[in-house]
Design a protein around this motif. Structure first.
Motif, PDB file in Angstrom:
ATOM      1  N   GLY A 157       0.730   2.617  -3.343  1.00 47.09           N
ATOM      2  CA  GLY A 157      -0.607   3.002  -3.790  1.00 47.09           C
ATOM      3  C   GLY A 157      -0.888   2.553  -5.214  1.00 47.09           C
ATOM      4  O   GLY A 157      -0.558   1.435  -5.614  1.00 47.09           O
ATOM      5  N   GLU A 158      -1.468   3.457  -6.002  1.00 49.24           N
ATOM      6  CA  GLU A 158      -1.870   3.113  -7.371  1.00 49.24           C
ATOM      7  C   GLU A 158      -0.679   2.971  -8.315  1.00 49.24           C
ATOM      8  O   GLU A 158      -0.826   2.498  -9.437  1.00 49.24           O
ATOM      9  CB  GLU A 158      -2.847   4.155  -7.910  1.00 49.24           C
ATOM     10  CG  GLU A 158      -2.280   5.550  -8.007  1.00 49.24           C
ATOM     11  CD  GLU A 158      -3.303   6.593  -8.416  1.00 49.24           C
ATOM     12  OE1 GLU A 158      -2.886   7.693  -8.786  1.00 49.24           O
ATOM     13  OE2 GLU A 158      -4.499   6.307  -8.367  1.00 49.24           O
ATOM     14  N   ARG A 159       0.507   3.345  -7.874  1.00 49.45           N
ATOM     15  CA  ARG A 159       1.704   3.208  -8.716  1.00 49.45           C
ATOM     16  C   ARG A 159       2.336   1.822  -8.596  1.00 49.45           C
ATOM     17  O   ARG A 159       3.311   1.520  -9.263  1.00 49.45           O
ATOM     18  CB  ARG A 159       2.726   4.287  -8.348  1.00 49.45           C
ATOM     19  CG  ARG A 159       2.195   5.694  -8.594  1.00 49.45           C
ATOM     20  CD  ARG A 159       3.044   6.735  -7.942  1.00 49.45           C
ATOM     21  NE  ARG A 159       3.032   6.496  -6.498  1.00 49.45           N
ATOM     22  CZ  ARG A 159       4.012   6.827  -5.681  1.00 49.45           C
ATOM     23  NH1 ARG A 159       5.068   7.413  -6.131  1.00 49.45           N
ATOM     24  NH2 ARG A 159       3.934   6.575  -4.390  1.00 49.45           N
ATOM     25  N   ARG A 160       1.789   0.966  -7.742  1.00 51.12           N
ATOM     26  CA  ARG A 160       2.345  -0.367  -7.494  1.00 51.12           C
ATOM     27  C   ARG A 160       2.583  -1.174  -8.776  1.00 51.12           C
ATOM     28  O   ARG A 160       3.612  -1.827  -8.902  1.00 51.12           O
ATOM     29  CB  ARG A 160       1.436  -1.118  -6.503  1.00 51.12           C
ATOM     30  CG  ARG A 160       1.625  -2.623  -6.420  1.00 51.12           C
ATOM     31  CD  ARG A 160       3.010  -3.008  -5.934  1.00 51.12           C
ATOM     32  NE  ARG A 160       3.271  -4.415  -6.014  1.00 51.12           N
ATOM     33  CZ  ARG A 160       3.958  -4.999  -6.996  1.00 51.12           C
ATOM     34  NH1 ARG A 160       4.413  -4.295  -8.002  1.00 51.12           N
ATOM     35  NH2 ARG A 160       4.187  -6.285  -6.979  1.00 51.12           N
ATOM     36  N   PRO A 161       1.668  -1.171  -9.765  1.00 49.41           N
ATOM     37  CA  PRO A 161       1.910  -1.991 -10.963  1.00 49.41           C
ATOM     38  C   PRO A 161       3.175  -1.618 -11.739  1.00 49.41           C
ATOM     39  O   PRO A 161       3.684  -2.420 -12.506  1.00 49.41           O
ATOM     40  CB  PRO A 161       0.666  -1.746 -11.830  1.00 49.41           C
ATOM     41  CG  PRO A 161      -0.379  -1.280 -10.886  1.00 49.41           C
ATOM     42  CD  PRO A 161       0.340  -0.555  -9.800  1.00 49.41           C
ATOM     43  N   VAL A 172      -2.181  -1.947 -16.477  1.00 52.43           N
ATOM     44  CA  VAL A 172      -2.635  -0.561 -16.365  1.00 52.43           C
ATOM     45  C   VAL A 172      -3.130  -0.081 -17.725  1.00 52.43           C
ATOM     46  O   VAL A 172      -2.545  -0.391 -18.762  1.00 52.43           O
ATOM     47  CB  VAL A 172      -1.490   0.349 -15.855  1.00 52.43           C
ATOM     48  CG1 VAL A 172      -1.913   1.802 -15.848  1.00 52.43           C
ATOM     49  CG2 VAL A 172      -1.055  -0.087 -14.475  1.00 52.43           C
ATOM     50  N   THR A 197       5.321   7.804 -14.104  1.00 51.05           N
ATOM     51  CA  THR A 197       4.708   7.115 -12.965  1.00 51.05           C
ATOM     52  C   THR A 197       3.956   8.063 -12.037  1.00 51.05           C
ATOM     53  O   THR A 197       3.130   7.621 -11.256  1.00 51.05           O
ATOM     54  CB  THR A 197       5.765   6.354 -12.142  1.00 51.05           C
ATOM     55  OG1 THR A 197       6.763   7.267 -11.700  1.00 51.05           O
ATOM     56  CG2 THR A 197       6.389   5.246 -12.956  1.00 51.05           C
ATOM     57  N   GLU A 198       4.237   9.355 -12.100  1.00 52.44           N
ATOM     58  CA  GLU A 198       3.535  10.303 -11.230  1.00 52.44           C
ATOM     59  C   GLU A 198       2.141  10.605 -11.760  1.00 52.44           C
ATOM     60  O   GLU A 198       1.173  10.638 -11.017  1.00 52.44           O
ATOM     61  CB  GLU A 198       4.347  11.588 -11.086  1.00 52.44           C
ATOM     62  CG  GLU A 198       5.633  11.375 -10.308  1.00 52.44           C
ATOM     63  CD  GLU A 198       6.556  12.581 -10.349  1.00 52.44           C
ATOM     64  OE1 GLU A 198       6.150  13.638 -10.871  1.00 52.44           O
ATOM     65  OE2 GLU A 198       7.680  12.453  -9.852  1.00 52.44           O
ATOM     66  N   MET A 215       0.815   8.847 -14.429  1.00 46.99           N
ATOM     67  CA  MET A 215       0.339   7.605 -15.047  1.00 46.99           C
ATOM     68  C   MET A 215      -0.144   7.854 -16.477  1.00 46.99           C
ATOM     69  O   MET A 215      -1.163   7.326 -16.909  1.00 46.99           O
ATOM     70  CB  MET A 215      -0.727   6.938 -14.184  1.00 46.99           C
ATOM     71  CG  MET A 215      -0.157   6.501 -12.844  1.00 46.99           C
ATOM     72  SD  MET A 215      -1.303   5.751 -11.717  1.00 46.99           S
ATOM     73  CE  MET A 215      -1.682   4.232 -12.514  1.00 46.99           C
ATOM     74  N   GLU A 245       0.822  -1.219   0.000  1.00 45.57           N
ATOM     75  CA  GLU A 245       0.000   0.000   0.000  1.00 45.57           C
ATOM     76  C   GLU A 245       0.853   1.264   0.000  1.00 45.57           C
ATOM     77  O   GLU A 245       0.369   2.344  -0.321  1.00 45.57           O
ATOM     78  CB  GLU A 245      -0.928   0.049   1.224  1.00 45.57           C
ATOM     79  CG  GLU A 245      -1.922  -1.073   1.322  1.00 45.57           C
ATOM     80  CD  GLU A 245      -1.371  -2.269   2.082  1.00 45.57           C
ATOM     81  OE1 GLU A 245      -0.858  -2.103   3.199  1.00 45.57           O
ATOM     82  OE2 GLU A 245      -1.447  -3.379   1.531  1.00 45.57           O
ATOM     83  N   ASN A 257       1.571  -4.543 -17.467  1.00 48.23           N
ATOM     84  CA  ASN A 257       1.309  -4.629 -16.028  1.00 48.23           C
ATOM     85  C   ASN A 257      -0.182  -4.482 -15.708  1.00 48.23           C
ATOM     86  O   ASN A 257      -0.562  -4.401 -14.545  1.00 48.23           O
ATOM     87  CB  ASN A 257       2.124  -3.579 -15.271  1.00 48.23           C
ATOM     88  CG  ASN A 257       1.862  -2.169 -15.759  1.00 48.23           C
ATOM     89  OD1 ASN A 257       0.921  -1.929 -16.508  1.00 48.23           O
ATOM     90  ND2 ASN A 257       2.696  -1.244 -15.339  1.00 48.23           N
TER      91      ASN A 257
END
Length: 187
Positions: free
Chosen positions: A101-105, A160, A178-179, A181, A98, A158
């Motif tokens: 967050g949403e950048r994990r992939p 996304v 990545t910031e 996406m 966690e 990944n």
């Protein structure tokens, strides 16, 4: 730890406030017609992610915290925990997934990320700004489709989904920010 004035708070600063560690997300300097100037600061708790809006007058003193940044290499994921290795000491640490967050992939095997520590507690992790990903599914290129700023959806390796320009085809490598996406460029 150094104390700074309320009007010196900048986005990205980490502050010790109300017994917790908070990151300044957004700072607005306000000078009303009547009364003294103040900074309206949106804070995010680094431990639990809660948000807080706070006003700091220029005379207010707040404690600024310096976080120690270390490069960590991603090794593997196990039971929702990400295992990293310190590149200098070869120590392994586990961090909750966690934290990204949403950048994990976008985290890839062997990738080096920056982890911020305070008193040996990992508080924040940041991926490289740009990552190369492969497009696994997208619509074929349509000849003559030259409308300005027309983008089409694409699914990356990944999982996304990002919007890409019409000239990007399937099985192509692209660079993703990545910031935000978003698509950045061809690899």
């Amino acid at each position: 730890m150094p104390k700074i004035n309320g009007n010196e708070i900048r986005p990205g600063n980490v502050l010790e406030h109300n017994g917790g560690l908070w990151a300044a997300v957004k700072v607005d300097h306000v000078k009303p017609g009547k009364g003294g100037a103040f900074a309206q600061v949106e804070l995010r708790n680094l431990r639990n992610g809660s948000k807080l809006n706070e006003r700091f007058r220029s005379a207010d003193k707040v404690e600024r915290v310096r976080l120690e940044q270390k490069d960590q290499q991603f090794l593997y994921e196990s039971d929702g925990m990400l295992v990293f290795m310190d590149a200098e000491t070869y120590e392994q640490i586990e961090l909750p997934a966690e934290l990204l967050g949403e950048r994990r992939p976008f985290l890839q095997d062997g990738m080096t990320i920056v982890v911020e520590f305070h008193d040996d507690e990992a508080l924040n992790a940041s991926l490289p700004q740009k990552v190369v990903c492969k497009v696994v599914e997208t619509e074929p290129v349509v000849k003559g489709q030259t409308a300005a700023n027309s983008f089409k959806p694409a699914i990356l390796d990944n999982g996304v989904k990002v919007m890409v320009p019409p000239f990007v085809g399937q099985d192509e490598d692209i660079v993703v920010n990545t910031e935000t996406m978003d698509y950045s460029e061809r690899a």
